[in-house]
Scaffold this active site. Sequence first.
Site, PDB file in Angstrom:
ATOM      1  N   GLU A   1       0.848  -1.207   0.000  1.00 38.20           N
ATOM      2  CA  GLU A   1       0.000   0.000   0.000  1.00 38.20           C
ATOM      3  C   GLU A   1       0.877   1.248   0.000  1.00 38.20           C
ATOM      4  O   GLU A   1       1.884   1.292   0.700  1.00 38.20           O
ATOM      5  CB  GLU A   1      -0.840   0.056   1.291  1.00 38.20           C
ATOM      6  CG  GLU A   1      -1.835  -1.052   1.417  1.00 38.20           C
ATOM      7  CD  GLU A   1      -2.146  -1.365   2.880  1.00 38.20           C
ATOM      8  OE1 GLU A   1      -1.875  -0.514   3.757  1.00 38.20           O
ATOM      9  OE2 GLU A   1      -2.645  -2.472   3.132  1.00 38.20           O
TER      10      GLU A   1
ATOM     11  N   LYS B   1       2.236   4.614   1.260  1.00 43.06           N
ATOM     12  CA  LYS B   1       2.263   5.172   2.618  1.00 43.06           C
ATOM     13  C   LYS B   1       1.864   6.641   2.507  1.00 43.06           C
ATOM     14  O   LYS B   1       2.662   7.488   2.104  1.00 43.06           O
ATOM     15  CB  LYS B   1       3.653   5.022   3.224  1.00 43.06           C
ATOM     16  CG  LYS B   1       3.725   5.483   4.671  1.00 43.06           C
ATOM     17  CD  LYS B   1       5.067   5.096   5.280  1.00 43.06           C
ATOM     18  CE  LYS B   1       5.151   5.424   6.756  1.00 43.06           C
ATOM     19  NZ  LYS B   1       5.050   6.840   7.075  1.00 43.06           N
TER      20      LYS B   1
ATOM     21  N   ASP C   1       1.079  10.373   3.388  1.00 38.39           N
ATOM     22  CA  ASP C   1       1.729  11.279   4.305  1.00 38.39           C
ATOM     23  C   ASP C   1       0.664  12.195   4.899  1.00 38.39           C
ATOM     24  O   ASP C   1       0.447  13.313   4.449  1.00 38.39           O
ATOM     25  CB  ASP C   1       2.785  12.089   3.547  1.00 38.39           C
ATOM     26  CG  ASP C   1       3.776  12.712   4.485  1.00 38.39           C
ATOM     27  OD1 ASP C   1       3.700  12.443   5.695  1.00 38.39           O
ATOM     28  OD2 ASP C   1       4.630  13.476   4.008  1.00 38.39           O
TER      29      ASP C   1
ATOM     30  N   TYR D   1      -6.364   1.693   6.323  1.00 41.04           N
ATOM     31  CA  TYR D   1      -5.333   0.691   6.067  1.00 41.04           C
ATOM     32  C   TYR D   1      -5.285  -0.448   7.075  1.00 41.04           C
ATOM     33  O   TYR D   1      -4.486  -1.363   6.905  1.00 41.04           O
ATOM     34  CB  TYR D   1      -3.953   1.326   5.922  1.00 41.04           C
ATOM     35  CG  TYR D   1      -3.536   2.267   7.027  1.00 41.04           C
ATOM     36  CD1 TYR D   1      -3.328   1.800   8.320  1.00 41.04           C
ATOM     37  CD2 TYR D   1      -3.331   3.612   6.767  1.00 41.04           C
ATOM     38  CE1 TYR D   1      -2.942   2.660   9.334  1.00 41.04           C
ATOM     39  CE2 TYR D   1      -2.937   4.480   7.768  1.00 41.04           C
ATOM     40  CZ  TYR D   1      -2.751   3.997   9.052  1.00 41.04           C
ATOM     41  OH  TYR D   1      -2.366   4.840  10.049  1.00 41.04           O
TER      42      TYR D   1
ATOM     43  N   LYS E   1      10.858   3.669   2.453  1.00 42.67           N
ATOM     44  CA  LYS E   1      10.675   5.100   2.208  1.00 42.67           C
ATOM     45  C   LYS E   1      11.186   5.513   0.822  1.00 42.67           C
ATOM     46  O   LYS E   1      12.132   4.922   0.287  1.00 42.67           O
ATOM     47  CB  LYS E   1      11.429   5.909   3.270  1.00 42.67           C
ATOM     48  CG  LYS E   1      11.000   5.604   4.706  1.00 42.67           C
ATOM     49  CD  LYS E   1       9.551   5.929   4.996  1.00 42.67           C
ATOM     50  CE  LYS E   1       9.278   7.356   5.317  1.00 42.67           C
ATOM     51  NZ  LYS E   1       9.835   7.845   6.564  1.00 42.67           N
TER      52      LYS E   1
ATOM     53  N   CYS F   1      17.038  47.053 -12.832  1.00 41.91           N
ATOM     54  CA  CYS F   1      17.313  45.741 -13.403  1.00 41.91           C
ATOM     55  C   CYS F   1      18.740  45.333 -13.043  1.00 41.91           C
ATOM     56  O   CYS F   1      19.687  46.089 -13.295  1.00 41.91           O
ATOM     57  CB  CYS F   1      17.151  45.785 -14.916  1.00 41.91           C
ATOM     58  SG  CYS F   1      17.700  44.248 -15.700  1.00 41.91           S
TER      59      CYS F   1
ATOM     60  N   CYS G   1      20.721  45.180 -16.675  1.00 44.31           N
ATOM     61  CA  CYS G   1      20.952  46.339 -17.549  1.00 44.31           C
ATOM     62  C   CYS G   1      20.743  47.673 -16.848  1.00 44.31           C
ATOM     63  O   CYS G   1      20.864  48.727 -17.476  1.00 44.31           O
ATOM     64  CB  CYS G   1      20.066  46.250 -18.791  1.00 44.31           C
ATOM     65  SG  CYS G   1      18.334  46.588 -18.452  1.00 44.31           S
TER      66      CYS G   1
ATOM     67  N   CYS H   1      11.787  44.083 -15.669  1.00 41.96           N
ATOM     68  CA  CYS H   1      12.701  45.063 -16.253  1.00 41.96           C
ATOM     69  C   CYS H   1      11.974  45.687 -17.432  1.00 41.96           C
ATOM     70  O   CYS H   1      11.355  44.998 -18.237  1.00 41.96           O
ATOM     71  CB  CYS H   1      13.973  44.357 -16.724  1.00 41.96           C
ATOM     72  SG  CYS H   1      14.915  45.333 -17.896  1.00 41.96           S
TER      73      CYS H   1
ATOM     74  N   CYS I   1      17.579  44.912 -22.982  1.00 45.99           N
ATOM     75  CA  CYS I   1      18.216  44.293 -21.807  1.00 45.99           C
ATOM     76  C   CYS I   1      18.888  43.001 -22.243  1.00 45.99           C
ATOM     77  O   CYS I   1      18.262  42.134 -22.860  1.00 45.99           O
ATOM     78  CB  CYS I   1      17.162  44.008 -20.729  1.00 45.99           C
ATOM     79  SG  CYS I   1      17.776  42.961 -19.388  1.00 45.99           S
TER      80      CYS I   1
HETATM   81  S1  IVH Z   1       0.093   0.426   8.896  1.00 36.84           S
HETATM   82  C1  IVH Z   1       0.965  -1.667  12.645  1.00 36.84           C
HETATM   83  N1  IVH Z   1      -0.389   1.328   6.497  1.00 36.84           N
HETATM   84  O1  IVH Z   1       2.604   5.425   8.748  1.00 36.84           O
HETATM   85  C2  IVH Z   1       0.674  -0.974  11.388  1.00 36.84           C
HETATM   86  N2  IVH Z   1       0.476   2.839   8.108  1.00 36.84           N
HETATM   87  O2  IVH Z   1       5.117   4.983  10.308  1.00 36.84           O
HETATM   88  C3  IVH Z   1       0.768   0.473  11.507  1.00 36.84           C
HETATM   89  N3  IVH Z   1       0.738   5.129   7.282  1.00 36.84           N
HETATM   90  O3  IVH Z   1       1.330   5.904  11.958  1.00 36.84           O
HETATM   91  C4  IVH Z   1       0.376   1.288  10.374  1.00 36.84           C
HETATM   92  N4  IVH Z   1      -0.019   4.747   5.268  1.00 36.84           N
HETATM   93  O4  IVH Z   1       0.084   6.971  10.038  1.00 36.84           O
HETATM   94  C5  IVH Z   1       0.055   1.625   7.732  1.00 36.84           C
HETATM   95  N5  IVH Z   1      -0.912   1.987   4.337  1.00 36.84           N
HETATM   96  C6  IVH Z   1      -0.463   2.282   5.570  1.00 36.84           C
HETATM   97  C7  IVH Z   1      -0.057   3.583   5.921  1.00 36.84           C
HETATM   98  C8  IVH Z   1       0.421   3.809   7.210  1.00 36.84           C
HETATM   99  C9  IVH Z   1       0.461   5.657   6.086  1.00 36.84           C
HETATM  100  C10 IVH Z   1       1.306   5.868   8.444  1.00 36.84           C
HETATM  101  C11 IVH Z   1       0.520   5.698   9.709  1.00 36.84           C
HETATM  102  C12 IVH Z   1       1.490   5.229  10.748  1.00 36.84           C
HETATM  103  C13 IVH Z   1       2.808   5.545  10.127  1.00 36.84           C
HETATM  104  C14 IVH Z   1       3.835   4.549  10.605  1.00 36.84           C
END
Ligand code: IVH
Length: 680
Positions: A118, A120, A122, A230, A319, A413, A416, A431, A437
């Site tokens: 999945e 991640k 932010d 998630y 990451k 400017c 020039c 300018c 120029c």
């Molecule tokens: S699973 C035990 N799935 O990442 C499982 N976390 O660094 C815990 N996050 O606090 C989380 N997308 O806020 C999971 N698909 C995803 C996620 C996810 C974002 C964030 C979540 C968690 C942090 C962990």
Amino acid sequence: MSVSGSSAAAGEIAALREQLEDHNYRYYVLDEPSIPDASYDRLMRQLRDLEAANPELQSADSPTQRVGAAPLSEFQQVTHELPMLSLDNAFSAEEMLDFERRIMARLKREEPIEFACEPKLDGIAVSLLYRDGVLERGATRGDGRTGEDITHNIRTVQSIPLKLRGEGYPAVLEVRGEVYLPHAVFESINAKARAEEGKVFVNPRNAAAGTLRQLDPRIAAERPLQMCCYSVGLVEGGALPKRHSDILDALQTWGFRINADSDIATGAAGCDDYYQAMAHKRDGLPYDIDGIVFKVNDIALQEALGFVSRAPRWAIARKFPAQEESTRLLDVEFQVGRTGAVTPVARLDPVFVGGVTVSNATLHNRDEIERLGVMRGDSVVVRRAGDVIPQVVSVIADQRPTDAKPIVFPECCPVCNSALEFIEGEVVVRCSAGLACEAQRKQSIKHFASRRAMDIEGLGDKLVDQLVDEDLVHSAADLYALSQQQLAGLERMAEKSAANLLDALAKSKHTSLPRFIYSLGIREVGEATALNLATHFGDLNRLMDADEEALLAVDDVGPVVADYLRQFFDAPQNIEVINALVAHGIQWPAVEAPAADAQPLAGETWVVTGTLDSMSRDEAKAQLQSLGAKVAGSVSKNTTRLVAGPGAGSKLAKAESLGVEVIDEAALLALLQSHGAAPA
Ligand code: IVH
């Protein structure tokens, strides 16, 4: 009101709520809108009116009650019965292999492991508690054990069900996920904040956090937050599927949004393929992701693996390279662009961000310097996402050195020395000297020579700088008067390169009218407008003679562009350059006025996404426009066709969900050729 009247109203209210919940689900969870917004608004109004007339039939889980709550005076603490954990991180394919090895060893297993993958997101982690299918409480993660009750704000999030759909859900169900703000919403919140001189957020994550932390739910209701689920937490009085991916599918049927890019992969190798594919897609996504989460898919194996301290052994976050880093701002230079715009550029202590080393970042304009409150010597946060030019997004105020110096915007400017135009209400300072120029001259010649303009191969930016500095070239027309001798006399110019450049110049003389118009570098005249102008007038002289009224008759030309065009063609020095270019033999085939049948795609709306091999997206766009199609930036139900190359992301998903026809590059080329258009 009579009993029968009230029960008729009750029936009507129940039916309206069900319809509205259904439309909400399709719109916010499945991304498949089923009715126009106006029809939705009408249903909502009917329900509101009926509920107002029958207050005894009010209910907290009605779709009308998302912003019902009064502002809080303070947040209540919430204890998570099952702690909300965090994740271990991996930063390379090797670390993913280690992760896989650890799992196989612990499970004493040789067969490859299936992983749920999945993006991640932010954003901000939240927990949603449902009792008997009704939303009881929404809470932040906090420190993992104790968070804050944010039910009042959670209720405003349209993709969070107030009441679960379908059946089979446990009596107590805690759903966990990420609340985030899509880029477009973030931009509009900040645009509004700037206009009202309110708080501007640094990134979508901070904006989402700031919104959830409001005591007044009306603020959250104005900022359409999104939620993607998630995992689950507390589950009582019912059972869930035995694989994580099936749990997510079940959550979706109960009304929760899950990530459309979620998938299953086998082993670390499969995870790597998924990671690479998403890394490509990342910049095209309408929201921020900072990595990929991989989870052992089999719940029995998850249970066997268990946890270490605050993170599960069965999951890891790989990451992406960070898109934001901090570094020191050493100095600010003021660059003058093709149209005279003066742009402050920060010189930085080189920093690795977004996958490359960055030593310059734009500060955009004078207002931005003021808004950031940035000084020379400050520690700043630099952001580089995808191909977007790096930007300074904020100042780390508590790291300001005592010898930090203010940044003073120049009064003349910087190239020039001519007066700068500070126009009231305009952020860009220019300018006033035009092509007198040197900086503007250089930039306009670079634009003229660029690939999408006259495409003069071998005439790069450095060489243009040299030619102008050496006084060999004053305008684009002078390029065609250069001799082998002059070129070979330049520093770092071999005889062979000089000959090649002369060949490239000769070759560039055979061009097309749209390219030529584009290469003139008229303000706001990009490729699409140049094409419209060329097809509308069919002839350069007719364009040069066109008055404002005639210009306004061209597709996409409004009063501002018409004014820039007139200013350009009214300046004698520009006419001189055009005449000199034509005298040097620049030519193009006659453009025929478009006959009705030369517009076979008239009335159609196309969208182009992903990477194309044989042409740029802009070229594809220009070709489609030449056949009469409108080319839009986003997919909607009015889209006729989507052209999708590799790396296509959310637009492709949207087209698929709306049933819009999708074709690949080969099909596009075949279609263009069948209509006599082809890549330039
Ligand atoms: S699973 C035990 N799935 O990442 C499982 N976390 O660094 C815990 N996050 O606090 C989380 N997308 O806020 C999971 N698909 C995803 C996620 C996810 C974002 C964030 C979540 C968690 C942090 C962990």
